[in-house]
Motif scaffolding. Structure first.
Motif, PDB file in Angstrom:
ATOM      1  N   GLU A  37       0.549  -1.168  -0.004  1.00 36.62           N
ATOM      2  CA  GLU A  37      -0.029   0.044  -0.212  1.00 36.62           C
ATOM      3  C   GLU A  37       0.948   1.306   0.070  1.00 36.62           C
ATOM      4  O   GLU A  37       0.343   2.311  -0.300  1.00 36.62           O
ATOM      5  CB  GLU A  37      -1.018   0.031   1.094  1.00 36.62           C
ATOM      6  CG  GLU A  37      -1.760  -0.980   1.126  1.00 36.62           C
ATOM      7  CD  GLU A  37      -2.765  -1.230   2.447  1.00 36.62           C
ATOM      8  OE1 GLU A  37      -2.329  -0.347   3.257  1.00 36.62           O
ATOM      9  OE2 GLU A  37      -3.882  -1.823   2.416  1.00 36.62           O
ATOM     10  N   ALA A  38       2.052   1.173   0.454  1.00 33.66           N
ATOM     11  CA  ALA A  38       3.125   2.381   0.332  1.00 33.66           C
ATOM     12  C   ALA A  38       3.712   2.631  -0.851  1.00 33.66           C
ATOM     13  O   ALA A  38       4.939   2.143  -1.186  1.00 33.66           O
ATOM     14  CB  ALA A  38       4.055   2.189   1.851  1.00 33.66           C
ATOM     15  N   ASN A  39       2.996   3.154  -1.580  1.00 30.57           N
ATOM     16  CA  ASN A  39       3.516   3.487  -3.186  1.00 30.57           C
ATOM     17  C   ASN A  39       3.424   5.082  -3.502  1.00 30.57           C
ATOM     18  O   ASN A  39       2.872   5.642  -3.060  1.00 30.57           O
ATOM     19  CB  ASN A  39       2.580   2.776  -4.117  1.00 30.57           C
ATOM     20  CG  ASN A  39       3.085   2.732  -5.526  1.00 30.57           C
ATOM     21  OD1 ASN A  39       2.954   3.719  -5.926  1.00 30.57           O
ATOM     22  ND2 ASN A  39       3.304   1.599  -5.988  1.00 30.57           N
ATOM     23  N   LEU A  40       4.846   5.386  -4.044  1.00 28.55           N
ATOM     24  CA  LEU A  40       4.823   6.688  -4.518  1.00 28.55           C
ATOM     25  C   LEU A  40       3.720   7.373  -5.116  1.00 28.55           C
ATOM     26  O   LEU A  40       3.445   8.546  -5.008  1.00 28.55           O
ATOM     27  CB  LEU A  40       5.979   6.808  -5.347  1.00 28.55           C
ATOM     28  CG  LEU A  40       6.509   8.124  -5.810  1.00 28.55           C
ATOM     29  CD1 LEU A  40       7.071   8.784  -4.603  1.00 28.55           C
ATOM     30  CD2 LEU A  40       7.655   8.110  -6.900  1.00 28.55           C
ATOM     31  N   CYS A  41       2.811   6.623  -5.854  1.00 23.14           N
ATOM     32  CA  CYS A  41       1.907   7.153  -6.633  1.00 23.14           C
ATOM     33  C   CYS A  41       0.541   7.078  -6.127  1.00 23.14           C
ATOM     34  O   CYS A  41      -0.389   7.581  -6.654  1.00 23.14           O
ATOM     35  CB  CYS A  41       1.891   6.734  -8.073  1.00 23.14           C
ATOM     36  SG  CYS A  41       3.418   6.728  -9.037  1.00 23.14           S
ATOM     37  N   THR A  42       0.580   6.443  -4.916  1.00 24.07           N
ATOM     38  CA  THR A  42      -0.948   6.287  -4.208  1.00 24.07           C
ATOM     39  C   THR A  42      -0.858   6.955  -2.908  1.00 24.07           C
ATOM     40  O   THR A  42      -2.076   6.821  -1.998  1.00 24.07           O
ATOM     41  CB  THR A  42      -1.304   4.876  -4.011  1.00 24.07           C
ATOM     42  OG1 THR A  42      -0.056   4.112  -3.109  1.00 24.07           O
ATOM     43  CG2 THR A  42      -1.283   4.060  -5.512  1.00 24.07           C
ATOM     44  N   MET A  43       0.065   7.623  -2.536  1.00 22.41           N
ATOM     45  CA  MET A  43      -0.074   8.567  -1.243  1.00 22.41           C
ATOM     46  C   MET A  43      -0.920   9.567  -1.252  1.00 22.41           C
ATOM     47  O   MET A  43      -0.942  10.608  -2.420  1.00 22.41           O
ATOM     48  CB  MET A  43       1.272   9.117  -0.996  1.00 22.41           C
ATOM     49  CG  MET A  43       2.499   8.072  -0.767  1.00 22.41           C
ATOM     50  SD  MET A  43       3.997   8.669  -0.303  1.00 22.41           S
ATOM     51  CE  MET A  43       3.543   9.322   1.297  1.00 22.41           C
ATOM     52  N   GLU A  44      -1.921   9.742  -0.321  1.00 25.55           N
ATOM     53  CA  GLU A  44      -2.893  10.775  -0.520  1.00 25.55           C
ATOM     54  C   GLU A  44      -2.718  11.541   1.014  1.00 25.55           C
ATOM     55  O   GLU A  44      -2.381  11.116   1.862  1.00 25.55           O
ATOM     56  CB  GLU A  44      -4.197  10.265  -0.665  1.00 25.55           C
ATOM     57  CG  GLU A  44      -4.012   9.712  -2.056  1.00 25.55           C
ATOM     58  CD  GLU A  44      -5.615   9.163  -2.253  1.00 25.55           C
ATOM     59  OE1 GLU A  44      -6.387   9.163  -1.258  1.00 25.55           O
ATOM     60  OE2 GLU A  44      -5.846   8.534  -3.188  1.00 25.55           O
ATOM     61  N   GLY A  45      -3.339  12.771   0.978  1.00 21.45           N
ATOM     62  CA  GLY A  45      -3.612  13.709   2.380  1.00 21.45           C
ATOM     63  C   GLY A  45      -2.563  14.524   2.438  1.00 21.45           C
ATOM     64  O   GLY A  45      -1.333  14.546   1.815  1.00 21.45           O
ATOM     65  N   ASN A  46      -2.885  15.808   2.893  1.00 19.43           N
ATOM     66  CA  ASN A  46      -1.973  16.735   3.090  1.00 19.43           C
ATOM     67  C   ASN A  46      -0.831  16.681   3.951  1.00 19.43           C
ATOM     68  O   ASN A  46       0.096  17.239   3.866  1.00 19.43           O
ATOM     69  CB  ASN A  46      -2.786  18.022   3.467  1.00 19.43           C
ATOM     70  CG  ASN A  46      -3.703  18.481   2.321  1.00 19.43           C
ATOM     71  OD1 ASN A  46      -3.437  18.328   1.390  1.00 19.43           O
ATOM     72  ND2 ASN A  46      -4.911  19.139   2.827  1.00 19.43           N
ATOM     73  N   ALA A  47      -0.796  15.633   4.902  1.00 25.41           N
ATOM     74  CA  ALA A  47       0.009  15.140   5.878  1.00 25.41           C
ATOM     75  C   ALA A  47       1.252  14.777   4.978  1.00 25.41           C
ATOM     76  O   ALA A  47       2.542  14.741   5.565  1.00 25.41           O
ATOM     77  CB  ALA A  47      -0.293  14.372   6.992  1.00 25.41           C
ATOM     78  N   ALA A  48       1.322  14.326   3.949  1.00 26.03           N
ATOM     79  CA  ALA A  48       2.284  13.597   3.263  1.00 26.03           C
ATOM     80  C   ALA A  48       3.424  14.700   2.966  1.00 26.03           C
ATOM     81  O   ALA A  48       2.875  15.740   2.553  1.00 26.03           O
ATOM     82  CB  ALA A  48       2.044  12.865   1.992  1.00 26.03           C
ATOM     83  N   ALA A  49       4.541  14.526   3.125  1.00 27.28           N
ATOM     84  CA  ALA A  49       5.621  15.447   2.722  1.00 27.28           C
ATOM     85  C   ALA A  49       5.962  15.539   1.152  1.00 27.28           C
ATOM     86  O   ALA A  49       6.004  16.730   0.797  1.00 27.28           O
ATOM     87  CB  ALA A  49       7.082  14.972   3.284  1.00 27.28           C
TER      88      ALA A  49
END
Length: 502
Positions: A37-49
């Protein structure tokens, strides 16, 4: 009975082992799912750097292009860089920094996972320094853009061993100096853009390893000094842009290392002096731009080493004249339809040194040159000279004419010209104070082609100024009477004294 007890104990032990193994596999399966699930292209949310938008390929596994935005501060050791391993097929990557983001380094740890990366762009960061080998393991890179990142320092080997790199852009940063050994082992680099920086120093030999560079843009900087060794190694360079710098003079052989250069742009500098051999060796130069400088003189031998020029721009200088001799090496080029010749907005004096322009105007096949020449203005007097009122004073002998090309040492001859009726039938009257659409016209200023060439006065050679001879009083003879023996001897004695003084 004992066998039965042993069998029960064995079954219980087996059950416990199976249960433990089951729990272990569940944990492993759960960890694998988290990793998946930890994929460069699937990260969502404003908390992500880092937030990446991926396109192309078959997301979320085989994307070929990604645009990543940095919203907050991120360090070199942040775990986010390991996620680049989840998209090993990316060949185009853009990293852009939002105003509230903080990004101060090249992400070498993340880039090492992208074995197929061909295009990389990093923009709006706060990268002060490009450290040595910042792009290690990125040998597949072809285009690298690092514009608008506030870069100040390029360390040695900052760009090294990028064996497929063809384009490098460092525009709009704060780079102050290009040192030796910044560019190492870049065998395919063809374009280097470093415009809009704070460049004032280029170390000699800084480009010596860029043997196949074709285009170099250094415009809009603070470069003031150029030497022959500044461009050592650029044997295949075809285009050099040095416009909008602080260059004041060009010495002999400044560009002699650029054997195949075709375009040289030096506009908007502060050039006052160009040595006769400054362009020597540029046998393929076709376009030379020197507009908006401070040139007062164009020497006769300057263009002798660049006979292939078809585009010459000398606008907005301080030239008082431009003689036939000064452009004679390229005069045949200026008659072609593909040539350009700009000399407007100078301080030309209306005299016979400009008469050859009448001939060029009628002989050229290029309407652009003809129209450009029609706009040339000149002054009926120059600084320190008496006004000339439109026609030359009657010469002691009629001016001689020639039927062939102008002699190389001639300044007061003119060639017979067939005048165009549409020009000379519309000449203004002798009054020079008429009003134009932009307001009153300078009474000293005329359009050159309002004046027939035979009426252009020739400047008189300056007579050398001889200081009057001063007689030094001879001691012992001051106040001698003109009567008697003293009076007879005084003239002879004074003559001898004057001869001794001289």
């Amino acid at each position: 009975m004992r066998c039965s007890q042993r069998l029960i104990v064995l079954l219980i032990a087996t059950s416990l082992c199976v249960s433990a193994a089951s729990n272990t596999w569940k944990k492993k399966d759960k960890k694998t799912k988290a990793q998946r699930e930890a994929n460069l292209c699937t990260m969502e949310g404003n908390a992500a750097a880092l937030h990446c938008v991926c396109v192309g390929g078959a997301p979320p596994v085989n994307t070929t292009s990604a645009e990543c935005w940095i919203f907050t501060g991120v360090s070199k050791d942040h775990s986010i860089w390991s996620l680049f391993a989840t998209q090993p097929h990316i060949n185009q990557l853009k990293i852009l920094v939002r105003p509230q983001g903080l990004f101060t380094f090249i992400p070498t740890k993340g880039l090492r996972h992208l074995y197929h990366l061909k295009e990389l762009q990093i923009t709006y960061a706060n990268i002060n320094e490009i450290h040595p080998y910042a792009f290690a393991n990125s040998s597949s890179l072809r285009e690298l853009t690092l514009a608008r990142n506030q870069i100040v320092t390029l360390d040695h080997h900052a760009f090294a061993h990028l064996t497929n790199l063809t384009d490098l852009s460092l525009e709009e940063n704060r780079i102050a100096e290009i040192k030796r050994d910044v560019f190492v082992d870049l065998p395919k680099l063809q374009k280097l853009f470093a415009a809009h920086n704070n460049l004032s120093v280029i170390q000699e030999g800084a480009f010596r390893q860029l043997a196949h560079l074709l285009e170099l843009e250094l415009d809009t900087n603070y470069i003031s000094v150029l030497t022959r060794d500044t461009f050592t190694g650029l044997g295949e360079l075809k285009k050099l842009d040095l416009s909008y710098n602080k260059i004041r003079m060009l010495g002999d052989l400044t560009f002699s290392e650029l054997w195949v250069l075709e375009e040289l742009n030096l506009e908007h500098n502060q050039i006052e002096l160009i040595a006769n051999r400054a362009f020597a060796g540029l046998n393929h130069l076709r376009k030379l731009t020197l507009s908006h400088n401070r040139l007062a003189v164009l020497s006769g031998g300057l263009l002798g080493g660049v006979p292939t020029i078809i585009h010459l721009d000398l606008r907005s200088n301080n030239l008082e004249t431009i003689t036939y001799d000064s452009v004679q090496p390229i005069i045949h080029n200026l008659r072609n339809e593909s040539s350009y010749f700009y000399i407007a907005d100078n301080k030309f004096v209306c005299d016979c040194r400009l008469a050859w322009l009448h001939t060029l105007r009628n002989e050229t096949k290029n309407p652009l040159i003809r129209n450009t020449l029609d706009e040339i203005t000149c002054y009926m007097e120059s600084a320190g000279q008496s006004p000339v009122r439109g026609t030359a004073a009657a010469p002691s002998a009629a001016p001689r004419t020639v039927s062939g090309p102008f002699p190389a040492d001639n300044e007061d001859y003119y060639e017979p010209v067939e005048y165009d009726n549409d020009i000379y039938d519309q000449q203004q009257d002798s009054s020079l104070n008429y009003v134009t659409s932009s307001g009153p016209r300078d009474p000293r200023k005329r359009h050159l082609f309002e004046i027939p060439p035979q009426e252009l006065p020739c400047p008189q050679p300056e007579q050398p100024t001889i200081a009057p001879r001063t007689q030094v009083p001879t001691p012992g003879f001051v106040g001698v009477s003109a009567s008697g023996a003293e009076g007879l001897l005084a003239p002879a004695i004074l003559l001898v004294a004057a001869m001794l003084v001289t």
